[in-house]
Design an enzyme around this catalytic site. Structure first.
Site: not given
Length: 492
Positions: A102, A252, A256
């Site tokens: 992430s 990011d 998402d």
């Protein structure tokens, strides 16, 4: 010996590469996933995706090897955004795994897991069992199968899901007859570099996308793909002003999450975006003939109080959850909610298998901005949804979290007889004296990092400053560790 207990967080597996997360660990997790989730669910196939980090291909290959050794087929969709993986999980009715860390720095990687239809795995809902079996395999040196090896290894095939993903998102938002918009998108060299041109660059109606840092590069040569950190928004803010853009969008690393910057280069809070999209989803449901009282919107514990206030004002029902995607998705399913939002920039849609997709939230913002009856700026559009003064999130390194939280609670009880206390997710305080003196705060431990997170909001700047400064002084006086203050919302 690898320690999966240290790597397994509340909602995923994440750690340093190669020190913690190795191909062997990834293979053990794949084999465990096949035996704990895929086969018991009656599935013969799982979907596998990965981000652009240098370590992701090797980790994805190892995970696929473990899944295959467990007798499960692998549908490999290659480099993709996490919400694209969720789309594939829903479209193909298959469990899924996404290799990504992430917004974490380049030295990290991780794996997010879900059941069929993008139903999340978290500690307490399947991730614990996957972790424990994988640790057992690692301890016994049986990551290549051993007693769990299937008589027939699973097959593997590749599938490009990007066109179908983009088309599906477009089908969920009315993008006809938008006025021309100039949109700057900063992908931060993350996966939005792949998905943003396919989704946002194909809107039409004279809309133009100006891309920043679209090249996929997991070393993040320009800045980390972490719009949670205000310093990473500087490139976007400068470009919005330079281009005379209507708004800017930042994503990011796994794309998402979406963050919005208005035409003046000022960040629009994720709570304001949550309220804006909630209003649109409520209107859409009512247009279908659904009574407002039957419509539910989910928001997490750190969202602005303006979100539930708006939902109630529109006649719908707000439901508050703990911070974290598995908690929001669980509440979405329990209450058949049409939409959910988090102050960290995650947005969840019932029409998207209750999964989070920042790209769909971005389409809603563009539709609201470009489709308004009277042309408005992004700052004008957002203003009614953001009525309170907010501190932004502050992060503290604290050794004794319960002690610090108790000190803040004791102060609040003594200082304000009108304060309401909520302990469902850390400490939530709301002064109920009235709108003029309204303030609230959230103080909670992060699910993903060793930090204590503080958010404060109030009806006016003076009250917010006073509450924020006093609570900060309580935290720093009670414990060693300087605050790592950030003006933007943070994750998990």
């Amino acid at each position: 010996m690898p320690d999966l207990f240290a790597l397994t967080k509340a909602h995923d597996v994440r750690g340093l590469v190669p020190g913690q997360l190795t191909p062997g660990v990834s293979r053990a997790l794949g084999l465990s996933f096949a035996h704990v989730v895929v086969r018991p669910g009656g599935h013969e196939q799982m979907v596998l995706g990965r981000d652009m980090r240098a370590s992701s291909p090797e980790l994805a290959e190892a995970f696929a090897g473990g899944v295959s050794a467990g007798g499960v087929d692998v549908l490999d969709i290659g480099e993709c955004a996490t919400d694209q993986l969720y789309f594939a999980s829903g479209k193909y009715r298959s469990p899924g795994a996404m290799v990504t860390a992430s917004h974490n720095p380049a030295s990290y990687n991780g794996i997010k897991l879900c059941r069929s239809d993008a139903v999340p795995l978290a500690l307490g809902s399947g991730l614990t069992e996957v972790r424990d079996l994988a640790q057992w395999l690692l301890d016994r040196g049986e990551v290549h199968g051993g007693a769990l090896a299937a008589s027939r290894p699973g097959a593997r095939r590749r599938q490009d899901t990007l066109p179908d993903y983009a088309a599906y998102l477009h089908s969920l938002v009315d993008l006809e007859n938008l006025r021309p918009l100039r949109i700057v998108v900063d992908a931060g060299n993350g996966m939005a570099g792949l998905t943003a041109p396919a989704v946002l660059g194909a809107i039409g109606s004279g809309c133009e996308m100006v891309g920043l840092h679209l090249t996929l590069d997991g070393s993040f040569p320009h800045h980390e793909a972490n719009p949670l950190d205000p310093s990473t928004l500087v490139d976007l803010q400068q470009a919005v002003l330079r281009e005379g853009a209507d708004l800017g969008l930042a994503f990011d690393g796994d794309a998402d999450r979406c963050f919005v910057v208005d035409e003046r280069a000022r960040p629009v809070t994720a709570s304001a975006v949550t309220a804006l999209v909630a209003a649109r989803e409520i209107d859409k449901e009512r247009a279908r003939g659904v009574p407002a009282t039957d419509i539910t919107i989910v928001h997490n514990a750190t969202c602005s109080r303006s979100v539930p206030q708006l939902v109630r004002r529109l006649g719908a029902r707000p439901v508050r959850t703990r911070v974290g995607h598995s908690y929001v998705k669980e509440a979405m399913a329990e209450h058949d909610a049409v939409f959910g939002g988090e102050h960290s920039g995650h947005y969840y849609f019932r029409d998207f298998w209750r999964a989070d997709t920042g790209m769909l939230a971005a389409l809603h913002v563009l539709a609201a901005l470009g489709g308004s009856a009277e042309p408005v700026t992004m700052s004008e559009l957002a203003r009614p949804f953001d009525p309170y003064v907010q501190s932004g999130e502050m992060n503290f390194t604290v050794a004794d979290v319960p002690d610090v939280i108790q000190r803040v609670r004791q102060w609040a009880e003594a200082a304000d007889p009108h304060v309401a206390i909520d302990t469902d997710d850390g400490l939530g305080l709301v002064s109920v004296a009235g709108q003029a003196g309204f303030w609230s705060l959230s103080l909670r431990a992060s699910n993903t990092e060793p930090l204590l997170r503080l958010n404060v909001e109030a009806a006016d700047a003076q009250t917010m400053d006073e509450i924020r400064d006093h609570v900060c002084s309580l935290i720093t006086a009670a414990e060693a560790g300087c605050p790592r203050a950030r003006s933007g919302p943070q994750a998990g």
